[in-house]
Design a protein around this motif. Structure first.
Motif, PDB file in Angstrom:
ATOM      1  N   GLN A   1       0.798  -1.286   0.140  1.00 31.99           N
ATOM      2  CA  GLN A   1      -0.002   0.273  -0.259  1.00 31.99           C
ATOM      3  C   GLN A   1       0.825   0.914  -0.122  1.00 31.99           C
ATOM      4  OE1 GLN A   1      -3.525   0.975  -0.721  1.00 31.99           O
ATOM      5  NE2 GLN A   1      -2.640   2.893   0.047  1.00 31.99           N
TER       6      GLN A   1
ATOM      7  N   GLN B   1       0.226   4.845  -0.749  1.00 34.17           N
ATOM      8  CA  GLN B   1      -0.686   5.542  -0.078  1.00 34.17           C
ATOM      9  C   GLN B   1      -0.311   5.841   0.722  1.00 34.17           C
ATOM     10  OE1 GLN B   1      -4.294   6.597  -1.915  1.00 34.17           O
ATOM     11  NE2 GLN B   1      -4.710   9.169  -1.486  1.00 34.17           N
TER      12      GLN B   1
ATOM     13  N   TYR C   1      -7.858  -0.628   3.380  1.00 29.19           N
ATOM     14  CA  TYR C   1      -9.275   0.466   3.339  1.00 29.19           C
ATOM     15  C   TYR C   1      -9.777  -0.369   2.315  1.00 29.19           C
ATOM     16  CZ  TYR C   1      -4.965   3.730   3.938  1.00 29.19           C
ATOM     17  OH  TYR C   1      -4.124   4.381   4.819  1.00 29.19           O
ATOM     18  N   GLY C   2     -10.716   0.578   1.848  1.00 25.48           N
ATOM     19  CA  GLY C   2     -11.749  -0.548   0.689  1.00 25.48           C
ATOM     20  C   GLY C   2     -11.164  -0.528  -0.097  1.00 25.48           C
ATOM     21  N   GLY C   3     -10.246   0.333  -1.036  1.00 29.83           N
ATOM     22  CA  GLY C   3      -9.499   0.391  -1.941  1.00 29.83           C
ATOM     23  C   GLY C   3      -8.857   1.167  -2.455  1.00 29.83           C
TER      24      GLY C   3
ATOM     25  N   GLU D   1      -6.267   2.644  -6.187  1.00 32.37           N
ATOM     26  CA  GLU D   1      -6.697   2.573  -6.983  1.00 32.37           C
ATOM     27  C   GLU D   1      -4.998   2.298  -7.946  1.00 32.37           C
ATOM     28  OE1 GLU D   1      -6.805   5.471  -4.965  1.00 32.37           O
ATOM     29  OE2 GLU D   1      -6.234   6.537  -5.297  1.00 32.37           O
TER      30      GLU D   1
ATOM     31  N   LEU E   1     -17.416   1.002  -4.405  1.00 34.01           N
ATOM     32  CA  LEU E   1     -16.450   1.382  -4.025  1.00 34.01           C
ATOM     33  C   LEU E   1     -15.351   1.373  -5.547  1.00 34.01           C
ATOM     34  CD1 LEU E   1     -13.630   0.737  -2.428  1.00 34.01           C
ATOM     35  CD2 LEU E   1     -14.555  -1.144  -2.701  1.00 34.01           C
TER      36      LEU E   1
ATOM     37  N   HIS F   1     -15.728   4.066  -7.595  1.00 35.70           N
ATOM     38  CA  HIS F   1     -14.629   4.876  -6.851  1.00 35.70           C
ATOM     39  C   HIS F   1     -13.295   4.254  -7.208  1.00 35.70           C
ATOM     40  CE1 HIS F   1     -13.161   7.861  -3.354  1.00 35.70           C
ATOM     41  NE2 HIS F   1     -12.001   6.835  -4.123  1.00 35.70           N
ATOM     42  N   GLU F   2     -12.706   3.672  -7.294  1.00 32.84           N
ATOM     43  CA  GLU F   2     -11.286   3.414  -7.781  1.00 32.84           C
ATOM     44  C   GLU F   2     -11.149   3.435  -9.191  1.00 32.84           C
ATOM     45  OE1 GLU F   2     -10.064   3.825  -5.116  1.00 32.84           O
ATOM     46  OE2 GLU F   2     -11.270   2.888  -3.735  1.00 32.84           O
TER      47      GLU F   2
ATOM     48  N   HIS G   1     -10.625   6.965  -9.747  1.00 32.15           N
ATOM     49  CA  HIS G   1      -9.242   7.831 -10.210  1.00 32.15           C
ATOM     50  C   HIS G   1      -8.450   7.363 -11.293  1.00 32.15           C
ATOM     51  CE1 HIS G   1      -8.919   8.777  -5.934  1.00 32.15           C
ATOM     52  NE2 HIS G   1      -9.769   7.486  -5.844  1.00 32.15           N
TER      53      HIS G   1
ATOM     54  N   GLU H   1      -9.429  12.971  -4.604  1.00 31.34           N
ATOM     55  CA  GLU H   1     -10.230  11.996  -3.658  1.00 31.34           C
ATOM     56  C   GLU H   1     -11.790  12.631  -3.970  1.00 31.34           C
ATOM     57  OE1 GLU H   1     -10.032   8.889  -2.511  1.00 31.34           O
ATOM     58  OE2 GLU H   1      -8.100   9.077  -2.497  1.00 31.34           O
TER      59      GLU H   1
ATOM     60  N   TYR I   1     -13.050  14.383   0.736  1.00 28.47           N
ATOM     61  CA  TYR I   1     -14.237  13.421  -1.065  1.00 28.47           C
ATOM     62  C   TYR I   1     -15.451  14.188  -0.364  1.00 28.47           C
ATOM     63  CZ  TYR I   1     -10.405   9.479   0.345  1.00 28.47           C
ATOM     64  OH  TYR I   1     -10.026   8.369   0.262  1.00 28.47           O
TER      65      TYR I   1
ATOM     66  N   ARG J   1      -9.992  -3.780   8.586  1.00 26.09           N
ATOM     67  CA  ARG J   1      -9.900  -1.865   7.424  1.00 26.09           C
ATOM     68  C   ARG J   1     -10.234  -1.215   7.778  1.00 26.09           C
ATOM     69  NH1 ARG J   1     -15.664  -2.323   3.293  1.00 26.09           N
ATOM     70  NH2 ARG J   1     -14.742   0.170   2.814  1.00 26.09           N
TER      71      ARG J   1
END
Ligand code: BES
Ligand code: ZN
Length: 602
Positions: free
Chosen positions: A137, A139, A269-271, A273, A294, A297-298, A301, A320, A381, A552
């Protein structure tokens, strides 16, 4: 193609040591081995450097990397120094290398065993239970714990990688896999990947485990552990349709394939990108696609964030907020206006709740914040998304969509700042003084609170549910239609009913609505939170099981918080659970819970 660097003062990233105007990395070539026994990644990184005339050295970011040797492309050793680590952690230390004319640097190195970008899962933390798993991960500033480069979102780099891993594990990355894996004859295989478009380095990502692939459409598909793959595939089955909808809104999808990997539940995280390979939590799987906003959303991105990227993390609303708006437009296109309006109304309530908590004038409630002061998801967001929604409502959808499309096109593969966004909107969208006044753009971006012109959600979106909330509060009447409601409607109900409930009232609710048996984790979370806030003992075993499986942060942190807030009742429970679960959490989640519970005594 080398992406430009922004040089305006507000585009200077204080979270990097790099001085890209002096010397910058333009390409990264990794050759790394994954060692699951020692939990180490090591090998070489070959960097292509673009230096200003006369530049003596280049500065990279490192957080805990063990550097072996640094040479130029011909193998000539280059002197380097590792500076003092920043005391606040996170930022790490500068790795300064003498260039001596070199345009290629080869760095032999190893990531530390506790690299916070990497999570090594034991077989028990996977569904299959047999093989270990690894994911990264990046970010915001975690990739410097496993890749020695300039780790700043405004310094875009192309990259390639050769990764070796033990059989039978498969490796995926946020780049295009080249050909078939190569058997090395020693029980290991080599995988190669290429990302030929310049990306911010936080988007370099890897996952490895016992995973299989199942196609969805011609350019979409999903990876997951074999035991999860069919459920995952059904849940994300509308993805190809979403890509088509996104392209119709804001222009061509420029990355080739759009694949996803559904990771084990420890993913924090949820997701995420990651280009060509979105990373997803399995906890969004509900069986009815109700949480696949979700995926929208990704996917969004791929434009906001991955094409046009915040130059500094204090402007993360550019990633975001724009994405959350875009997500809602994809949801509208694929699932209709009603679901989109309901989801927008949940976002609006989230903004209101946060503003009520921290105050309308809290500086952290401005969209543009200098230095990553973060206020959960409500500001970057949801307030970010409501800025775009408000502009849309003022200028009309057609003009707004034309503007947003040209924003992505004209800034593709480049960094952006709040100032740039403002100037672009003034130059390319806003017509005349009256419209400029009506938009209140500078207030939206640079001032705290929620401007008066906000385009509020349609009150009809939740009229039925809000009436049911009122009725339940007044008489205890349980809504008979609950089982037929959408997930957004159920979440609205659970989030708005009175917070203080007796054990009898909770038992009645659970029995009537099947709350503890729901397969939707967003709803389950709201139920568990409500139950714990009322010291409802029967929910504790389920909370314990949930916290042992799911990492999460969005779920884990608030559940520990609500337990902790219950003093004598909840704190011993929190400590007991955390003593068992802490080791299984990702560094991000662990840091969040440590801040509530404290590190358990060893
Ligand atoms: N890019 C974010 C995740 C992220 C944010 C990682 C900040 C590190 C620092 C991702 O796109 C995201 O927003 N995920 C959300 C999805 C939700 C809003 C639909 C999440 O993980 O909950
Ligand atoms: Zn996001």
């Amino acid at each position: 193609m080398v992406s430009p660097i922004l040089t305006s003062p507000e585009a200077v990233d204080t979270l990097t040591y790099a001085q890209p105007q002096v010397a910058r990395v333009t390409h990264v070539a990794l050759d790394l081995a994954l060692d699951f026994d020692s939990k180490r990644v090591g090998g070489t990184a070959e960097l292509t450097v673009l230096a200003a005339p006369g530049a003596q050295e280049i500065v990279l970011d490192s957080n805990g990397l063990e550097i072996g040797q640094v040479t130029d492309g011909a193998g000539r050793a280059l002197p380097y120094t590792m500076g003092e680590p920043d005391p606040r952690g996170g930022k790490g230390a500068p790795l300064t290398i003498t260039l001596d004319g070199a345009e290629t640097l080869r760095i032999a190195y190893r990531a530390p065993a506790d690299a916070s970008a990497l999570q090594w899962l034991s077989p028990e933390q996977t569904k299959g239970g047999v093989h270990p798993f690894l994911f990264s991960q990046g970010q915001a500033i975690l990739n410097r714990t496993w890749i020695p480069t300039q780790d700043s979102p405004g310094i875009r780099q192309t990259w390639e990688a050769r990764i070796t891993a033990p059989e039978p594990l498969d490796v995926v990355m946020s780049g295009v896999r080249q050909g078939e894996p190569e058997s090395l004859g020693n029980g290991r295989r080599a995988f190669t990947f290429v990302m030929d478009k310049p990306v911010p380095p936080y988007l370099i990502a890897i996952a490895a485990g016992d995973i299989d692939f199942k196609a969805i459409g011609p350019r979409t598909g999903v990876w997951a552990e074999p035991a999860t793959l069919d459920r995952a595939w059904r849940e994300v089955n509308d993805t190809e349709e979403m890509v088509v909808a996104a392209e119709e809104l804001y222009g061509e999808y420029r990355w080739g394939r759009y694949d996803m990997i559904v990771l084990p539940p420890a993913f924090p995280y949820g997701g995420m990108e990651n280009p060509v390979m979105t990373f997803l939590t399995p906890t969004f799987i509900a069986g009815d696609r109700s949480n696949n906003g979700l995926v929208a959303h990704e996917l969004a991105h791929s434009w906001s964030g991955n094409l046009v990227t915040n130059a500094v993390w204090g402007d993360s609303w550019l990633n975001e907020g724009v994405t959350t708006y875009f997500e809602n437009r994809i949801v509208e296109a694929v699932y209709g206006k009603q679901r989109a309006e309901q989801e927008a109304a949940l976002m609006f309530a989230n903004i209101k709740e946060t503003l009520a908590e921290v105050g309308e004038d809290a500086p952290g409630t401005a969209l543009s914040t200098d230095g990553g002061y973060q206020l959960g998801s409500a500001i970057a967001y949801d307030k970010g998304a409501f800025l775009l929604r408000t502009v849309e409502s003022v200028v009309g959808r057609e003009r707004f969509d034309d503007w947003l499309r040209q924003w992505f096109d004209n800034h593709a593969f480049q960094p952006a700042t709040s100032e740039l966004f403002y100037e672009d909107m003034m130059a390319n969208l806003v017509q005349g003084e009256a419209e400029a006044q009506a938009l209140m753009l500078r207030e939206w971006i640079f001032e705290p609170g929620l401007p008066a012109n906000v385009a509020k959600p349609d009150p009809a979106a939740f009229a039925t549910v809000d009436a049911a909330v009122t009725a339940y509060g007044a008489t205890g009447a349980i809504p008979g239609a609950y089982a037929q409601w959408s997930s957004a409607e159920r979440q609205r109900f659970l989030d708005n009913i009175p917070k203080q409930r007796s054990a009898d009232q909770l038992a009645t609710l659970d029995r009537a609505l099947g709350l503890s048996g729901t397969g939707n984790n967003e709803e389950l979370f709201l139920w568990l939170e409500l139950a714990l806030a009322n010291r409802y003992q029967p929910a504790v075993p389920q909370v314990e099981a949930f916290l042992a499986e799911v990492g999460r942060a969005k779920f884990v942190r608030p559940l520990f918080k609500v337990l902790w807030d219950q003093g004598d009742w909840g704190q011993p429970i929190a400590q007991r659970i955390y003593a068992d679960t802490r080791g299984g959490y990702h560094a991000v989640t662990r840091a969040g819970v440590d801040a509530i519970v404290g590190e358990p005594a060893q």
